[in-house]
Write an enzyme that holds these catalytic residues in place. Structure first.
Site, PDB file in Angstrom:
ATOM      1  N   GLY A 226      49.582 -31.484 -38.628  1.00  0.00           N
ATOM      2  CA  GLY A 226      50.632 -31.461 -39.448  1.00  0.00           C
ATOM      3  C   GLY A 226      50.481 -32.448 -40.542  1.00  0.00           C
ATOM      4  O   GLY A 226      49.764 -33.398 -40.547  1.00  0.00           O
ATOM      5  N   THR A 228      51.753 -36.013 -42.673  1.00  0.00           N
ATOM      6  CA  THR A 228      51.834 -37.322 -42.257  1.00  0.00           C
ATOM      7  C   THR A 228      53.580 -37.593 -42.086  1.00  0.00           C
ATOM      8  O   THR A 228      53.771 -38.663 -40.705  1.00  0.00           O
ATOM      9  CB  THR A 228      51.456 -38.209 -43.225  1.00  0.00           C
ATOM     10  OG1 THR A 228      50.005 -38.110 -43.283  1.00  0.00           O
ATOM     11  CG2 THR A 228      51.583 -39.816 -43.080  1.00  0.00           C
ATOM     12  N   THR A 230      55.890 -35.656 -40.715  1.00  0.00           N
ATOM     13  CA  THR A 230      56.075 -35.328 -39.453  1.00  0.00           C
ATOM     14  C   THR A 230      55.676 -36.040 -38.199  1.00  0.00           C
ATOM     15  O   THR A 230      56.086 -36.453 -37.317  1.00  0.00           O
ATOM     16  CB  THR A 230      55.835 -33.727 -39.080  1.00  0.00           C
ATOM     17  OG1 THR A 230      56.005 -33.320 -40.433  1.00  0.00           O
ATOM     18  CG2 THR A 230      56.387 -33.038 -38.051  1.00  0.00           C
ATOM     19  N   GLU A 248      46.722 -35.493 -35.820  1.00  0.00           N
ATOM     20  CA  GLU A 248      45.805 -35.137 -37.067  1.00  0.00           C
ATOM     21  C   GLU A 248      46.729 -35.078 -38.512  1.00  0.00           C
ATOM     22  O   GLU A 248      47.510 -33.718 -38.588  1.00  0.00           O
ATOM     23  CB  GLU A 248      44.902 -33.991 -36.695  1.00  0.00           C
ATOM     24  CG  GLU A 248      44.229 -34.263 -35.443  1.00  0.00           C
ATOM     25  CD  GLU A 248      43.050 -33.345 -35.040  1.00  0.00           C
ATOM     26  OE1 GLU A 248      43.161 -32.115 -35.390  1.00  0.00           O
ATOM     27  OE2 GLU A 248      42.040 -33.830 -34.363  1.00  0.00           O
ATOM     28  N   CYS A 282      43.227 -29.653 -44.724  1.00  0.00           N
ATOM     29  CA  CYS A 282      43.273 -31.098 -44.884  1.00  0.00           C
ATOM     30  C   CYS A 282      41.853 -31.625 -45.416  1.00  0.00           C
ATOM     31  O   CYS A 282      41.915 -32.929 -45.752  1.00  0.00           O
ATOM     32  CB  CYS A 282      43.728 -31.478 -43.429  1.00  0.00           C
ATOM     33  SG  CYS A 282      42.654 -31.191 -42.326  1.00  0.00           S
ATOM     34  N   GLU A 460      40.168 -36.237 -31.885  1.00  0.00           N
ATOM     35  CA  GLU A 460      39.902 -35.130 -31.084  1.00  0.00           C
ATOM     36  C   GLU A 460      38.409 -34.579 -31.048  1.00  0.00           C
ATOM     37  O   GLU A 460      37.637 -35.088 -31.866  1.00  0.00           O
ATOM     38  CB  GLU A 460      40.869 -33.858 -31.363  1.00  0.00           C
ATOM     39  CG  GLU A 460      42.345 -34.352 -31.111  1.00  0.00           C
ATOM     40  CD  GLU A 460      43.330 -33.138 -31.021  1.00  0.00           C
ATOM     41  OE1 GLU A 460      43.088 -32.201 -31.255  1.00  0.00           O
ATOM     42  OE2 GLU A 460      44.546 -33.968 -31.492  1.00  0.00           O
TER      43      GLU A 460
HETATM   44  P1  NAD Z   1      54.172 -29.749 -40.854  1.00  0.00           P
HETATM   45  O1  NAD Z   1      53.982 -31.196 -40.557  1.00  0.00           O
HETATM   46  O2  NAD Z   1      55.279 -29.690 -41.630  1.00  0.00           O
HETATM   47  O3  NAD Z   1      54.332 -28.950 -39.838  1.00  0.00           O
HETATM   48  C1  NAD Z   1      53.266 -28.903 -38.769  1.00  0.00           C
HETATM   49  C2  NAD Z   1      53.942 -28.250 -37.470  1.00  0.00           C
HETATM   50  O4  NAD Z   1      55.152 -29.502 -37.112  1.00  0.00           O
HETATM   51  C3  NAD Z   1      54.763 -27.024 -37.529  1.00  0.00           C
HETATM   52  O5  NAD Z   1      54.512 -26.455 -36.252  1.00  0.00           O
HETATM   53  C4  NAD Z   1      56.208 -27.373 -37.705  1.00  0.00           C
HETATM   54  O6  NAD Z   1      56.921 -26.609 -37.247  1.00  0.00           O
HETATM   55  C5  NAD Z   1      56.136 -28.815 -36.888  1.00  0.00           C
HETATM   56  N1  NAD Z   1      57.357 -29.563 -36.899  1.00  0.00           N
HETATM   57  C6  NAD Z   1      57.760 -29.815 -38.138  1.00  0.00           C
HETATM   58  N2  NAD Z   1      58.906 -30.737 -38.007  1.00  0.00           N
HETATM   59  C7  NAD Z   1      58.804 -31.093 -36.763  1.00  0.00           C
HETATM   60  C8  NAD Z   1      59.668 -32.041 -35.906  1.00  0.00           C
HETATM   61  N3  NAD Z   1      60.520 -32.860 -36.416  1.00  0.00           N
HETATM   62  N4  NAD Z   1      59.167 -32.311 -34.505  1.00  0.00           N
HETATM   63  C9  NAD Z   1      58.175 -31.559 -33.804  1.00  0.00           C
HETATM   64  N5  NAD Z   1      57.452 -30.696 -34.696  1.00  0.00           N
HETATM   65  C10 NAD Z   1      57.729 -30.435 -36.017  1.00  0.00           C
HETATM   66  O7  NAD Z   1      52.917 -29.608 -41.742  1.00  0.00           O
HETATM   67  P2  NAD Z   1      52.327 -28.219 -42.339  1.00  0.00           P
HETATM   68  O8  NAD Z   1      53.248 -28.332 -43.484  1.00  0.00           O
HETATM   69  O9  NAD Z   1      52.561 -27.186 -41.359  1.00  0.00           O
HETATM   70  O10 NAD Z   1      51.010 -28.548 -42.482  1.00  0.00           O
HETATM   71  C11 NAD Z   1      50.419 -29.069 -43.741  1.00  0.00           C
HETATM   72  C12 NAD Z   1      49.858 -30.478 -43.372  1.00  0.00           C
HETATM   73  O11 NAD Z   1      49.081 -30.451 -42.237  1.00  0.00           O
HETATM   74  C13 NAD Z   1      49.280 -31.042 -44.323  1.00  0.00           C
HETATM   75  O12 NAD Z   1      49.678 -32.611 -44.534  1.00  0.00           O
HETATM   76  C14 NAD Z   1      47.813 -31.063 -43.949  1.00  0.00           C
HETATM   77  O13 NAD Z   1      47.053 -32.182 -44.478  1.00  0.00           O
HETATM   78  C15 NAD Z   1      48.059 -31.358 -42.562  1.00  0.00           C
HETATM   79  N6  NAD Z   1      46.873 -30.898 -41.597  1.00  0.00           N
HETATM   80  C16 NAD Z   1      45.950 -31.867 -41.129  1.00  0.00           C
HETATM   81  C17 NAD Z   1      44.952 -31.484 -40.299  1.00  0.00           C
HETATM   82  C18 NAD Z   1      44.107 -32.703 -39.891  1.00  0.00           C
HETATM   83  O14 NAD Z   1      43.059 -32.342 -38.871  1.00  0.00           O
HETATM   84  N7  NAD Z   1      44.100 -33.879 -40.138  1.00  0.00           N
HETATM   85  C19 NAD Z   1      44.433 -30.135 -40.507  1.00  0.00           C
HETATM   86  C20 NAD Z   1      45.344 -29.383 -41.218  1.00  0.00           C
HETATM   87  C21 NAD Z   1      46.455 -29.806 -41.702  1.00  0.00           C
END
Ligand code: NAD
Length: 479
Positions: A226, A228, A230, A248, A282, A460
């Site tokens: 998700g 950075t 978070t 990730e 990403c 991973e």
């Molecule tokens: P996000 O961080 O908002 O959410 C990701 C997940 O975390 C969701 O299921 C969300 O509900 C959960 N979450 C949110 N707050 C939380 C908390 N306080 N505690 C625990 N869980 C929590 O990210 P998003 O908007 O869903 O996704 C987009 C981001 O993901 C982008 O920054 C993207 O670059 C990144 N991403 C990274 C990769 C990688 O492999 N590096 C792959 C895909 C997406």
């Protein structure tokens, strides 16, 4: 209206509070399902079920675990169309993309880790004259898997498949923005008879469900994909209970194009690396560095190719579907405004797009190309995660490397050159976990996957994932 439910201890349940959240089809701007607005009580119930299921699952033979994971993969394969439509409706991505990439890759994740656990080696080290060490790799127990909305089932299975294959039981939370295919997967688990409690899926918000999984001392590891910010929060929380953590996170990936590249191949791939999934991968290259000798040629050719891209109803033959949500669309549009304030020129795109018919309330943005910005400005330093790229000319290899490495991120990089020495030289100097030369997003599941700097912690993929989801114990036997 579709009702999505939690899957806890092999049962489909509403949240204990009976509260729900609305789930929107972003290409139509319409609610199409509800999901449980679960809280810490639901998470506790799931953790309890996972704990109870752990011993039996961890002691199951490799062959049996292989059979279960393969059965899930095969049933998803048999329901390909159902999964494809669901992913597209939930996320806004074109159905062809879900069919070509998301769902096949979810199936591959399950198959790959079903086989990987059978081939996962342990080591032995001979200590001369004294004895022999051997290494046991044991599953951790209950692990938490938290995934984002951009590649919903693809990334959900990327976490749960190795976790289950390694003998752990799982409490998983898909993104509340795209929960549908994870729900369909739990239906499959129930049908193939996966033992109760082995996989538990709790739907709801990150701040409640996600945070409760992360906080629980009974959860031994968190695998998170998700944003950075978070990830930063999760890392801090995991430290309190000494959990293993794999993160990730976001990226701001450079795409470095040298004068001597194969121009046509580079151009076609750069269109894909910029705009696939509406730029919401990403790994998308969002900063395009072009050597000055071909800058004008590239700019003209790229903009004219972008002009040909079709944006619209994801169920039709379009290149780009809708952005995942209204909030995210607004965030992207704000970055486009910021680019103008920072002195950038919009070469093409830059606006919300309205589509006729059923998609009139959908969240669409034109593919957007910007030039004239410093590599250090906010737009070139922060992750936008949308169909927006910037063009930046450069003189020398050293300049390109310096600019490419100038952000806090370090996920992926693409290098275009026909000079083999340059390809190796630049690949070595770029601060990123993944480097593609003359290609983009070619993924071999055996390779380590993850980011440097603020793009993540740990790797991973392949045996890296198997190592993450197991704990190592060294045993020494004296002669
Ligand atoms: P996000 O961080 O908002 O959410 C990701 C997940 O975390 C969701 O299921 C969300 O509900 C959960 N979450 C949110 N707050 C939380 C908390 N306080 N505690 C625990 N869980 C929590 O990210 P998003 O908007 O869903 O996704 C987009 C981001 O993901 C982008 O920054 C993207 O670059 C990144 N991403 C990274 C990769 C990688 O492999 N590096 C792959 C895909 C997406």
């Amino acid at each position: 209206m579709i009702t999505i439910q939690n899957y806890i201890n092999g049962q489909f349940l509403d949240s204990g509070s009976k509260k729900t959240l609305e789930n929107i089809n972003p290409s139509q701007g319409k609610v199409f399902s509800t999901i449980p607005d679960s809280d810490s009580t639901d998470v506790e119930q799931a953790i309890h079920a996972a704990n109870n299921a752990f011993l039996d699952w961890s002691l199951l033979s490799f062959e049996k675990r292989f059979d279960y994971l393969l059965a899930i993969a095969h049933m998803i394969e048999a329901r390909m169309d159902n999964f494809v439509q669901a992913e597209s409706m939930d996320n806004g991505k074109p159905t062809w993309l879900a069919k070509q990439a998301d769902i096949p890759r979810a199936i591959s994740n399950l198959k790959f880790f079903a086989a990987a656990q059978m081939n996962f080696p342990s080591e032995s080290h001979h200590t001369p004259g004294q004895g022999l060490n051997y290494t046991l790799r044991k599953p951790l127990g209950v692990v938490g898997c938290i995934s984002p909305w951009n590649l919903p089932l693809y990334l959900f299975t990327w976490k749960i498949a190795p976790a289950l294959a390694a003998g752990n039981t799982v409490v998983a939370k898909p993104s509340e923005v795209t929960p549908y295919t994870a729900y369909l997967l739990t239906k499959v688990c129930a049908e193939i008879g996966l033992p109760a409690g082995v996989l538990n899926v709790v739907h709801g918000l990150g701040s409640t469900v996600g945070a409760s999984i992360v906080a629980s001392p009974k959860v031994k590891a968190i695998a998170f994909t998700g944003g950075t910010s978070t990830g930063r929060y999760i890392n801090g929380e995991c430290a309190k209970t000494f959990k293993k953590v794999s993160l990730e996170l976001g990226g701001k990936n450079p795409n470095i194009i040298f004068n001597d590249c194969n121009f046509d191949e580079m151009l076609a791939t750069t269109i894909r690396s910029s705009f696939t999934n509406q730029g919401q991968i990403c790994l998308c290259g969002s900063r395009i560095f072009v050597q000055k000798g071909i800058y004008e040629q590239f700019k003209n050719a790229f903009v004219s190719k972008v002009r040909e891209l079709k944006v619209g109803d994801p169920r039709t033959e379009v290149n780009l579907g809708s952005i995942v949500s209204e909030v995210h669309m607004e965030k992207i549009l704000n970055y486009i405004d910021l680019a103008k304030k920072e002195g950038g020129s919009i070469l093409i795109g830059g606006n919300r797009l309205s589509i006729e018919g059923e998609c009139k309330d959908g969240f669409f943005i034109q593919p957007t190309v910007i030039e004239g910005l410093s590599h250090l400005c906010q737009v070139n330093q922060e992750e936008i995660f949308g169909p927006v790229v910037t063009l930046i000319p450069f003189d020398t290899e050293e300049d390109a490397i310096e600019m490419a490495n100038s952000t806090p991120y370090g996920l992926a990089c693409t290098i275009w050159t026909d000079t083999i020495q340059r390809a190796h030289r630049v690949a070595e100097k770029i601060d990123s976990g993944i480097v593609w030369v003359n290609s983009w997003m070619v993924r071999d599941l055996r390779t380590p996957f993850g980011g440097m700097k603020e793009s993540g912690v740990g790797r991973e993929g392949g045996f890296e994932a198997m190592r993450f989801f197991t704990e190592t114990k060294n045993v020494f036997i004296k002669y």
